[in-house]
Design a protein around this motif. Sequence first.
Motif, PDB file in Angstrom:
ATOM      1  N   LEU A 677     -10.875 -43.816 -28.484  1.00 22.26           N
ATOM      2  CA  LEU A 677     -11.521 -44.508 -27.315  1.00 22.26           C
ATOM      3  C   LEU A 677     -12.754 -44.047 -26.868  1.00 22.26           C
ATOM      4  N   ASN A 678     -13.272 -42.883 -27.429  1.00 20.97           N
ATOM      5  CA  ASN A 678     -14.705 -42.564 -26.989  1.00 20.97           C
ATOM      6  C   ASN A 678     -15.469 -42.174 -28.176  1.00 20.97           C
ATOM      7  N   PRO A 679     -15.644 -43.134 -28.945  1.00 22.92           N
ATOM      8  CA  PRO A 679     -16.509 -42.912 -30.285  1.00 22.92           C
ATOM      9  C   PRO A 679     -18.027 -43.019 -30.055  1.00 22.92           C
ATOM     10  N   SER A 680     -18.479 -42.184 -28.955  1.00 21.85           N
ATOM     11  CA  SER A 680     -19.973 -42.080 -29.038  1.00 21.85           C
ATOM     12  C   SER A 680     -20.152 -40.966 -28.099  1.00 21.85           C
ATOM     13  N   LEU A 681     -21.432 -40.403 -28.143  1.00 24.40           N
ATOM     14  CA  LEU A 681     -21.714 -39.344 -27.653  1.00 24.40           C
ATOM     15  C   LEU A 681     -21.941 -39.321 -26.305  1.00 24.40           C
ATOM     16  N   GLU A 682     -21.965 -40.580 -25.535  1.00 24.49           N
ATOM     17  CA  GLU A 682     -22.068 -40.744 -24.088  1.00 24.49           C
ATOM     18  C   GLU A 682     -20.756 -40.238 -23.429  1.00 24.49           C
TER      19      GLU A 682
ATOM     20  N   ILE B 181     -23.552 -36.884  -3.595  1.00 19.30           N
ATOM     21  CA  ILE B 181     -22.792 -35.950  -4.636  1.00 19.30           C
ATOM     22  C   ILE B 181     -22.383 -36.707  -5.777  1.00 19.30           C
ATOM     23  N   LYS B 182     -22.550 -36.149  -6.761  1.00 22.32           N
ATOM     24  CA  LYS B 182     -21.980 -36.670  -8.195  1.00 22.32           C
ATOM     25  C   LYS B 182     -21.252 -35.867  -8.902  1.00 22.32           C
ATOM     26  N   LEU B 183     -20.029 -36.429  -9.257  1.00 25.26           N
ATOM     27  CA  LEU B 183     -19.084 -35.503 -10.214  1.00 25.26           C
ATOM     28  C   LEU B 183     -19.177 -36.174 -11.413  1.00 25.26           C
ATOM     29  N   GLY B 184     -19.519 -35.441 -12.326  1.00 23.34           N
ATOM     30  CA  GLY B 184     -19.728 -35.795 -13.838  1.00 23.34           C
ATOM     31  C   GLY B 184     -18.964 -34.987 -14.930  1.00 23.34           C
ATOM     32  N   GLN B 185     -18.739 -35.220 -15.973  1.00 24.51           N
ATOM     33  CA  GLN B 185     -17.983 -34.336 -16.763  1.00 24.51           C
ATOM     34  C   GLN B 185     -18.797 -33.291 -17.393  1.00 24.51           C
ATOM     35  N   ARG B 186     -20.370 -33.247 -17.099  1.00 22.23           N
ATOM     36  CA  ARG B 186     -21.258 -32.265 -17.436  1.00 22.23           C
ATOM     37  C   ARG B 186     -22.410 -32.394 -16.359  1.00 22.23           C
ATOM     38  N   ARG B 187     -23.390 -31.480 -16.458  1.00 27.17           N
ATOM     39  CA  ARG B 187     -24.344 -31.296 -15.277  1.00 27.17           C
ATOM     40  C   ARG B 187     -25.467 -32.109 -15.389  1.00 27.17           C
ATOM     41  N   SER B 188     -25.610 -32.895 -16.677  1.00 28.76           N
ATOM     42  CA  SER B 188     -26.652 -33.820 -17.143  1.00 28.76           C
ATOM     43  C   SER B 188     -26.427 -34.815 -17.992  1.00 28.76           C
ATOM     44  N   MET B 189     -26.987 -35.686 -17.931  1.00 28.17           N
ATOM     45  CA  MET B 189     -26.595 -36.819 -18.937  1.00 28.17           C
ATOM     46  C   MET B 189     -25.170 -37.218 -18.880  1.00 28.17           C
ATOM     47  N   ALA B 190     -24.714 -37.427 -17.586  1.00 27.09           N
ATOM     48  CA  ALA B 190     -23.264 -37.735 -17.445  1.00 27.09           C
ATOM     49  C   ALA B 190     -23.306 -38.956 -16.646  1.00 27.09           C
ATOM     50  N   ILE B 191     -22.144 -39.729 -16.977  1.00 31.07           N
ATOM     51  CA  ILE B 191     -21.769 -40.952 -16.169  1.00 31.07           C
ATOM     52  C   ILE B 191     -21.090 -40.529 -15.289  1.00 31.07           C
ATOM     53  N   SER B 192     -21.138 -40.973 -13.983  1.00 31.14           N
ATOM     54  CA  SER B 192     -20.453 -40.588 -12.837  1.00 31.14           C
ATOM     55  C   SER B 192     -18.942 -40.766 -13.134  1.00 31.14           C
ATOM     56  N   VAL B 193     -18.150 -39.692 -12.757  1.00 35.79           N
ATOM     57  CA  VAL B 193     -16.683 -39.762 -12.651  1.00 35.79           C
ATOM     58  C   VAL B 193     -16.489 -40.475 -11.168  1.00 35.79           C
ATOM     59  N   VAL B 194     -17.087 -40.056 -10.282  1.00 38.68           N
ATOM     60  CA  VAL B 194     -17.011 -40.420  -8.865  1.00 38.68           C
ATOM     61  C   VAL B 194     -18.222 -39.919  -8.244  1.00 38.68           C
ATOM     62  N   ARG B 260     -13.028 -41.122 -19.321  1.00 39.70           N
ATOM     63  CA  ARG B 260     -13.549 -39.920 -18.362  1.00 39.70           C
ATOM     64  C   ARG B 260     -12.777 -39.541 -17.456  1.00 39.70           C
ATOM     65  N   ALA B 261     -11.859 -40.084 -16.822  1.00 41.68           N
ATOM     66  CA  ALA B 261     -10.907 -39.707 -15.936  1.00 41.68           C
ATOM     67  C   ALA B 261      -9.863 -40.545 -15.576  1.00 41.68           C
ATOM     68  N   SER B 262      -8.947 -40.101 -14.946  1.00 45.61           N
ATOM     69  CA  SER B 262      -7.638 -40.922 -14.745  1.00 45.61           C
ATOM     70  C   SER B 262      -7.793 -41.411 -13.253  1.00 45.61           C
ATOM     71  N   ARG B 263      -7.370 -42.568 -12.911  1.00 45.26           N
ATOM     72  CA  ARG B 263      -7.292 -43.211 -11.800  1.00 45.26           C
ATOM     73  C   ARG B 263      -6.867 -42.241 -10.578  1.00 45.26           C
ATOM     74  N   GLU B 264      -5.788 -41.337 -10.952  1.00 41.29           N
ATOM     75  CA  GLU B 264      -5.214 -40.606  -9.854  1.00 41.29           C
ATOM     76  C   GLU B 264      -6.404 -39.582  -9.534  1.00 41.29           C
ATOM     77  N   TYR B 265      -7.035 -38.715 -10.479  1.00 39.57           N
ATOM     78  CA  TYR B 265      -8.260 -37.942 -10.141  1.00 39.57           C
ATOM     79  C   TYR B 265      -9.104 -38.469  -9.428  1.00 39.57           C
ATOM     80  N   ARG B 266      -9.719 -39.730  -9.750  1.00 30.03           N
ATOM     81  CA  ARG B 266     -10.847 -40.324  -9.064  1.00 30.03           C
ATOM     82  C   ARG B 266     -10.353 -40.462  -7.549  1.00 30.03           C
ATOM     83  N   ALA B 267      -9.174 -41.050  -7.397  1.00 31.51           N
ATOM     84  CA  ALA B 267      -8.508 -41.508  -5.996  1.00 31.51           C
ATOM     85  C   ALA B 267      -8.634 -40.008  -5.239  1.00 31.51           C
TER      86      ALA B 267
END
Lengths: 763, 292
Positions: A677-682, B181-194, B260-267
Motif C-alpha cells: 500500500l505504500n510503494p513510494s519513499l513518501e 503542532i505537527k505530528l509526522g512519522q519523521r521530523r522532516s519530509m513528513a506528511i502530517s498524521v495529525v 501512515r496511521a490508523s483512524r483510532e490513533y489519529r482520533a
Amino acid sequence: MTAPAVVGRWVSAPGAAEIVTGDARYCPDIRLPGLLTGKLLYAPHPRARIARLDVGKARAIPGVHAVLTHADIPGENSYLYAEPDQPLLAEDEVRFQGDAVAAVAAEDERTAAAALAAIEVEYEPLPGVFDPLEAMREDAPRIVAGEDNVIMREVYRTGDVEAAFAAADVVVENTYRTRWAEHAFLETEGAVAQLDDEGVLTVYSSCQAPHRDRMQIARALGLPESRVRVVTPYIGGAFGGKDEAHVQMHAALLAHAARRPVRLIRDRRESILTHVKRHPITVECATAASRDGRILAVRARAIADAGPYTNATYEVVNKFGEFIGGPYRVENLEVEKIGVRTNNPISGAFRGFGAPQAAFVYESQMDDVARELGMDPLELRLLNGVETGTRMYTGVVVRAGDAMKASLRRAAELIGWQGRTAQERQPAPQLRRGWGMATILKGSGLGRGLGDHAGVVLEMHRDASVVLRSGAADMGQGIVTVMAQLAAERLGVEYDAVRVVRADTAQAPDAGASCASRQAMVSGNAVLAAADSIRATLLGLAARKLRRDQAELDLRAGEVWADGEPSGLTVRELAERASAWGYPLHAEHVSHFEYPPDVPEASYRFSQEVFQFCTQVAQVLVDCETGQVQVERLVAVHDAGRMINPGGVYGQIEGGLAQGIGYALTEELVVSEGRTLNPSLENYVIPMALDIPALEMDVLEFPEPVGGPLGAKGIAESPIIPTAPAIRNAILDAVGQPLYELPMTAERVLAALDRAAPGAEDG
Amino acid sequence: MSEMSYMAPERLEDALAAKAEHGAHARVVAGATDLILRMRDGVLRPDLLIDLRRLALDAIELDGDALRLGAYATHGQLLADPLVAAHLPALRQACSEFAGPPIRNRGTLGGNLVNASPAADLVPPLLAYDACVILDSADGRRELPLAAFFTGPGQTVLRPDEILTEVRLPLPPAGTGAEFIKLGQRRSMAISVVSVAARLSLGAAGEVQVARIALGAVAPTVVRAAAAEEALQGHAPDAGRLRAAAGLAGGAATPISDPRASREYRARMVPVLVRRALEAAWSASREAAAHG
C-alpha cells in the motif's frame, strides 16, 4: 617491518569527485546510438491465472521494436539465485505483484508506455495465500505447482535443551514479529544491453554479482557465456537488493530481439513492488537462565515469509538460525527454521541476511532476562559473552573474540552507562528517557563448505602506474578503494598510482558477489597475493642493484627502502628495468576464503567463522502521549580487525545506524492481501537527517589471525544489526514496557503503554 | 497523447483571460511540487500550463490592519519574512516543519491551498488566524473566508476560470498567542498524521476573546473545532479548562486509516495535540499581553 604507508590512511574513493559533482555515470546516464526504452508489464493481482495474453496490438504500434512474452525467451525462463522457480516472464500464472508478464522496447518512454497499455491480458484472479501458517497447511493451494509451499524446515540442536530448561531458575518466553523492509537504495534497478557486430551482448548492470549476472543472461538467451559481457557502471547502492539479478535478462532479451540497444530502468514504484525485501519472521523464543545470570539454553522456532519464490530464503533463514544464540556461550540450543511460500512480496537478501531479525530476538530476550533477574543488562552480557577460544553453539571456535567484551565496555564508557537521575529519566510529565544496549556477532564470508573465492589481475606499467582488474562490484561500499590501498601498500607506490577498473567480466575474473561482508577479505587477499608476485620481481631487481639481501628491503612511497631509510632507488626505475628486460609485472591470483584446517569442522551447516563484533547503545526519549520515540544518542563500537580505509569503515557504520533507526522505528512496508500500500519513499518512511542524532562511533582493531588481509575483516553488515534491539531496550528502560514487534511505530509504543495502564488513554 | 502548451504571462489579465478561455483544461503552475507528480501519475492531463512566475504575486506586506500574503510566496519566503515572524508565528512554525528546504523554496502558499490536501500544513494556522482568500477571474474578484474555500479532499470552490492570487489576514490583536503542532512519522519530509493550530487572543482581564482551533488530517478538509473554541470563549483559561476544551476538540475529527496511521490513533492524538497547542498558545498570549 615498518608501519603501513597507505593502509590505514583516510583516502577518498576513486571517482569520489565525479560522484559528488554528478559526473559519475550510472545506468540511467548511459547513452548509446539508437538506444530504446524498455519497460515491463507487471501483474495487477497477487495471484491469478493468465487466461489470455495477446501482444499483437502492442507490436503493431509504430516505434515499438520488441514485445516479448515467455514464449519469446530462447533460453531458460527463470532467475537462478538458488532455485529456478521464479520466471522472468510469467507463463500461466502470476504469483505476486512483482511478476512481469511481458517486456517491450520502443523508441521512447511514451511509446513504450503505449505498448504496455496495448497488451491484452485476461486474468482470472485466484484466492491468494498471505499467511505463512495457512500456507503450511496440507490443504493449502500450492503457490508454485509441483513445489511444496514449505521451502525449508530444519531443526538444529546442540546440548540437552530439555534438561537445561528443566533445571533453569528463570525462563523468558516471547513471540517476536518483524516485517518486510525495503533497501531504498538511491539508484533503482537498471540495465542497458547492447548487441555488437560480433554477436556479443554487453550488459551494463547495476548489480552486486556481475559474473553471476553473466551466467543468468547467457542462460536466458541460450547463448554461451563467452558471448555475454557484464559491465558495472557506477552503482547507487544495493544492500543485498541487487544481489539477485533483476532486469538484466529482460534488457538483454529485448536488445537481442530488437537488434538495438535497450535501457530498462525500474521506477521507484516498480522497484519497491518487485525486488526482494527483508524477510518478515515470526519467532517464538524461550531463554533459560540460572539465578546467577548464566544463559543455560535457548529454544527458538522461526517462520519466515518467503513470498512465492525460493530466492535466498534457505540461506537467510539458515543464517538466522546460526546467530539466534547471539555472541554468548550457550551450550544448549535448539532452533527450528522454517521458510514458507506465500503470495506476498518476495523476500531475500538484505544487509545482515537474517542476522538483524535474530539480533532483535536474542538481544530483546537478554534484556527481558536481565529484568527478570534484577541484573544490569551490561553485567549479564559480560557474564555470558564469548571470548577467544570459545566453542560456540554452532560448533565454531571463536578465533578472535576479544572485541566482544571490549566493545561492550567501551560503548558503556562512551554513553555513561551508570547513574541516571530522576530528572534525566523524566524531563517532563509525559516524557520518559531510557538507555538500551545490544551487542552482536555476524560472520563474514559465505560459510564453510561453500565456494567462496575471488580473482584479480594486477599489472604494473614501466612508469610504475598500476591497473587492477577485479570482478568485485562496488555499489558504494568501497571495495575499489580498499583494493587500491592494498595494492599500493604492497607495490610501494602512492594510492593514486593504482587505477581500479570497475568490474567488467571481459576484463577480470570472477570475484563472486559483493555480499556477506566478504570482498574486503577475499578480494583483499587476492590483491595482496597478486601484488606480492610483482613485488617479488621488484625486490629481486632492487636486491641485485643495491647488492642487498631482499629481506632487508622494503617498497614505500615510490622508493626502495633499506634499513628504514629511502635508498634513492625508485620503484619506477625498477619498473622500467623490469619492462625493458621482460621481468613479470603482471600477476593474477584467485584467493579462497580461508578456514583454518586445525579446528574441528563446525556442526552448523555453512557456518561463518570470522566474526564482526559490535555493541551499540541508544538513548531515547519517549513521548508517552503520542508514542513517538526520539533517538537522542547512538553510540556504536565496532571491531574491524584492522582498518584499511578508516573513512570507509566509519561510513559503513554511519549508514548502518541510519538504516537501523529506520528498521527500528518507522520502516514498514504496509501489505494487505499481497498488495503493497505504500510503494513510494513518501510513505515508506526512511529516516532523514533530523531523525538521526550525532553518531558517536569508535572502532576497535583486534587483528583477525586467519584470512584477514593484514588483519582486516568485513564490516559491512554489522552496523545495522544491533540498532533495532538497542532502541527497543532503551524504550523498555524508559517506559518499563517491552515491545516484540518491528518497527516500533508510535502506535505500537502506545499499545505497549496501554498494556501497562489500561484505560489511561486521555490526553 | 495530446501536446501541452505553456505560457508565462507578464500581466495577470492575460493569465485570467487564458483561464477564462480554457477553464479546467488549463492548470496554474506555481512551484509545481504537487502538479508535476499528479501529471506524471496521469491524474491531471492539462492542455495548458499557466505559469505565474512573472506576475510578482509573492509580496508579503502590511496593508492597514491587514496582512497580505501573495499566493506565489514560497514557504521559504514566508519562513524568512519579518512580518510573518512578528504577527503569524504559528504560520511560520508550519512553514518550518513543511517538507525540507528544497521543497520549501519551490512550494507556494497558493499551491498549498489550491491543492486542498486535508493534511496541508499551512491551512490550520491560516484558519486559526481567520484568513481570507482572494480569487480573481476575468469577471472580477471574490473574497472568501478560507473556511469556506475547501469542500473535500482536493476539492475547493475555486471556479475553473479563477486564480487564487492572495491570502489576507486581519492583524491579530494584542494579547494573541498561537501554536502549530505537527505530528509526522519523521521530523522532516513528513506528511502530517495529525496537525493542530490553536490561537488565543486575550482581553484585558485575561479572558479569551477569540479562540481558534484547527485540525489537519483528521477530516475530509482541515476543520475547526467549534465546540472546543466555544468552551473557551469568554473565560480566563486554566490548565483544567484547556484540557476540557481539548477533550471537546475530538468531536470535530472524523479520521480515516491509511498507511501512515490508523483512524483510532489519529482520533486519540487530537485531544493530546490540541491541549498542547492551547497550553503553548495561552502561554504565548499571556506573554504578549504582558509585553503588548
